[in-house]
Design a protein around this motif. Structure first.
Motif, PDB file in Angstrom:
ATOM      1  N   THR A  96       0.873  -1.166   0.000  1.00  0.00           N
ATOM      2  CA  THR A  96       0.000   0.000   0.000  1.00  0.00           C
ATOM      3  C   THR A  96       0.915   1.223   0.000  1.00  0.00           C
ATOM      4  O   THR A  96       2.139   1.091  -0.054  1.00  0.00           O
ATOM      5  N   ALA A  97       0.320   2.395   0.082  1.00  0.00           N
ATOM      6  CA  ALA A  97       1.136   3.606   0.111  1.00  0.00           C
ATOM      7  C   ALA A  97       1.988   3.691   1.369  1.00  0.00           C
ATOM      8  O   ALA A  97       3.039   4.345   1.387  1.00  0.00           O
ATOM      9  N   ALA A  98       1.557   3.005   2.439  1.00  0.00           N
ATOM     10  CA  ALA A  98       2.252   3.116   3.726  1.00  0.00           C
ATOM     11  C   ALA A  98       3.224   1.981   3.990  1.00  0.00           C
ATOM     12  O   ALA A  98       4.289   2.195   4.585  1.00  0.00           O
ATOM     13  N   ASP A  99       2.859   0.758   3.607  1.00  0.00           N
ATOM     14  CA  ASP A  99       3.654  -0.417   3.982  1.00  0.00           C
ATOM     15  C   ASP A  99       3.765  -1.406   2.833  1.00  0.00           C
ATOM     16  O   ASP A  99       2.989  -1.377   1.879  1.00  0.00           O
ATOM     17  N   THR A 100       4.727  -2.305   2.982  1.00  0.00           N
ATOM     18  CA  THR A 100       4.888  -3.429   2.068  1.00  0.00           C
ATOM     19  C   THR A 100       5.082  -4.695   2.894  1.00  0.00           C
ATOM     20  O   THR A 100       5.861  -4.698   3.850  1.00  0.00           O
ATOM     21  N   ILE A 101       4.366  -5.765   2.539  1.00  0.00           N
ATOM     22  CA  ILE A 101       4.574  -7.053   3.200  1.00  0.00           C
ATOM     23  C   ILE A 101       5.409  -7.917   2.262  1.00  0.00           C
ATOM     24  O   ILE A 101       5.094  -8.049   1.072  1.00  0.00           O
ATOM     25  N   CYS A 102       6.471  -8.485   2.804  1.00  0.00           N
ATOM     26  CA  CYS A 102       7.423  -9.266   2.011  1.00  0.00           C
ATOM     27  C   CYS A 102       7.583 -10.643   2.646  1.00  0.00           C
ATOM     28  O   CYS A 102       8.026 -10.745   3.795  1.00  0.00           O
ATOM     29  N   LEU A 103       7.198 -11.684   1.927  1.00  0.00           N
ATOM     30  CA  LEU A 103       7.428 -13.054   2.366  1.00  0.00           C
ATOM     31  C   LEU A 103       8.682 -13.538   1.656  1.00  0.00           C
ATOM     32  O   LEU A 103       8.715 -13.611   0.424  1.00  0.00           O
ATOM     33  N   SER A 104       9.717 -13.842   2.419  1.00  0.00           N
ATOM     34  CA  SER A 104      11.020 -14.134   1.824  1.00  0.00           C
ATOM     35  C   SER A 104      11.532 -15.503   2.243  1.00  0.00           C
ATOM     36  O   SER A 104      11.048 -16.102   3.204  1.00  0.00           O
ATOM     37  N   ALA A 105      12.524 -15.994   1.514  1.00  0.00           N
ATOM     38  CA  ALA A 105      13.131 -17.300   1.783  1.00  0.00           C
ATOM     39  C   ALA A 105      14.636 -17.139   1.924  1.00  0.00           C
ATOM     40  O   ALA A 105      15.270 -16.404   1.162  1.00  0.00           O
ATOM     41  N   GLN A 106      15.193 -17.830   2.912  1.00  0.00           N
ATOM     42  CA  GLN A 106      16.639 -17.926   3.081  1.00  0.00           C
ATOM     43  C   GLN A 106      17.021 -19.360   2.754  1.00  0.00           C
ATOM     44  O   GLN A 106      16.789 -20.274   3.541  1.00  0.00           O
ATOM     45  N   ARG A 107      17.593 -19.566   1.561  1.00  0.00           N
ATOM     46  CA  ARG A 107      17.841 -20.918   1.084  1.00  0.00           C
ATOM     47  C   ARG A 107      19.243 -21.398   1.447  1.00  0.00           C
ATOM     48  O   ARG A 107      20.208 -20.656   1.371  1.00  0.00           O
ATOM     49  N   GLY A 108      19.321 -22.667   1.800  1.00  0.00           N
ATOM     50  CA  GLY A 108      20.577 -23.311   2.146  1.00  0.00           C
ATOM     51  C   GLY A 108      20.307 -24.783   2.334  1.00  0.00           C
ATOM     52  O   GLY A 108      19.396 -25.349   1.732  1.00  0.00           O
ATOM     53  N   LEU A 109      21.109 -25.439   3.169  1.00  0.00           N
ATOM     54  CA  LEU A 109      20.843 -26.844   3.476  1.00  0.00           C
ATOM     55  C   LEU A 109      19.458 -26.993   4.087  1.00  0.00           C
ATOM     56  O   LEU A 109      18.751 -27.974   3.856  1.00  0.00           O
ATOM     57  N   VAL A 110      19.078 -25.989   4.895  1.00  0.00           N
ATOM     58  CA  VAL A 110      17.722 -25.905   5.441  1.00  0.00           C
ATOM     59  C   VAL A 110      17.153 -24.552   5.059  1.00  0.00           C
ATOM     60  O   VAL A 110      17.744 -23.514   5.387  1.00  0.00           O
ATOM     61  N   THR A 111      16.035 -24.530   4.332  1.00  0.00           N
ATOM     62  CA  THR A 111      15.419 -23.272   3.911  1.00  0.00           C
ATOM     63  C   THR A 111      14.493 -22.753   5.000  1.00  0.00           C
ATOM     64  O   THR A 111      13.677 -23.499   5.536  1.00  0.00           O
ATOM     65  N   THR A 112      14.658 -21.494   5.335  1.00  0.00           N
ATOM     66  CA  THR A 112      13.789 -20.850   6.313  1.00  0.00           C
ATOM     67  C   THR A 112      13.053 -19.695   5.643  1.00  0.00           C
ATOM     68  O   THR A 112      13.507 -19.165   4.626  1.00  0.00           O
TER      69      THR A 112
END
Length: 338
Positions: A96-112
């Motif tokens: 929105t004009a005020a905020d952004t929601i970001c769903l992200s991944a940290q990939r490696g041997l175990v992805t979080t």
């Protein structure tokens, strides 16, 4: 075999497994680096601050190259022109004009995975709860509420009952409003308590009322919910991933109908008249649509033909007329901000 030799053998097996896993990750990353290095450059341009001050589209850039997966911004007046890249990388993004929601991944041997709220300068302002594989994300229009859907197990909506989702609503100040999966679900006047029930793909009407997909027993419904009463009530069947129009009168969604498993058709449902219109896009769409304006629906479509990891954002008239057109090349997860 002595106990000592057993221990030595076990350690050797574990070291070999770790070496194999490390080698696999190294080879994958090497292949990815070679692919990205060979990719053509995407046009860049524009100042992020000035773009945020005018109507614009926020999206995940899927152009192969060093900025793959980064959040980008284009003006609404030139959506397929040069894009300005932000520092954020996301699997799914909404703004929105005020905020952004970001769903992200940290990939490696175990992805979080992480759910992060970004401020207008694209800096992380808060980390929000997230459990599972990111799937859907939405903000309320006033920017006060965030809804995220993740797969707790499974990774596709192709077969209802063969996956489990978690849909969480939080306030942008970090307060948890509730897990929608735990709300009372009423379908055709009957309370559904079955273990296979799932709810996903929230679209907000205001700071209390929302629409969402409900599923149980191999069926799906468009449902209307209220945060204040913690109830969700079905409206009609065969509706997934609803998206409310800017004027609040229609729902864009994907429907399964009599198509093969894992295939969907885009349609629009009129909340006032109860009528449904199938859109001119006849390819299968697995996305939560976005509205460009009251007359046009946006959605992402993968490059299945060339086998690449990219996709485009398409547009199609919301009244069933016209034909699909690419709005933004090499893009995914669009959010229109006015």
């Amino acid at each position: 075999m002595s106990a000592r030799n057993r221990v030595i053998m076990l350690v050797a097996v574990l070291l070999a497994a770790l070496a194999g896993a490390g080698g696999y990750v190294w080879n994958v990353r090497k292949s990815q680096a070679e692919t990205l290095a060979a990719a053509p450059e995407v046009a860049q341009g524009g100042d992020l601050q000035s773009l945020r001050a005018q109507p614009h589209i926020v999206f995940r850039s899927n152009a192969l190259g060093e900025n793959y997966g980064r959040v980008a911004v284009v003006p609404l007046t030139a959506p397929n022109g040069p894009r300005a890249f932000t520092p954020a990388s996301c699997e799914r993004v909404y703004a929105t004009a005020a905020d952004t929601i970001c769903l992200s991944a940290q990939r490696g041997l175990v992805t979080t995975y992480q759910s992060r709220l970004l401020d207008p300068s694209w800096n992380e302002s808060r980390e929000l709860p997230l459990t599972g594989l990111p799937s859907r994300a939405r903000l309320s229009r006033d920017g006060s509420l965030v809804a995220t859907t993740t797969f707790v197990y499974g990774d596709s909506y192709a077969n209802p009952g063969q996956f489990s989702t978690r849909t969480l609503v939080t306030r942008t100040d970090g307060a948890v409003v509730g897990d929608i999966e735990k709300f009372k679900l009423v379908v055709d006047g009957r309370v559904i308590t079955a273990a296979d029930r799932n709810l996903w793909g929230v679209t907000f009407a205001d700071d209390d009322r929302f629409f969402v997909t409900a599923a149980s027993g191999g069926k799906t419904w468009l449902a209307e919910g209220n945060l204040s009463t913690r109830t969700v009530t079905s409206i009609r069947g065969d509706v997934e991933c609803p998206s409310l129009s800017p004027d609040g009168t229609r729902i864009a969604f994907k429907k399964h109908g009599d198509l093969p498993a894992g295939k969907w058709r885009l349609a629009v449902y009129n909340l006032r008249t109860g009528t449904e219109i199938e859109l001119a896009e006849t390819r299968s769409i697995d996305d939560q649509a976005e509205w460009l304006d009251d007359a046009t629906v946006l959605y992402g479509l993968s490059h299945t033909a060339d086998g690449s990891a990219s996709s485009d954002v398409w547009k199609v008239p919301a009244d069933g007329s016209g034909k699909p057109e690419v709005l933004i090349s090499d893009a995914w997860s669009p959010a229109v901000v006015r």
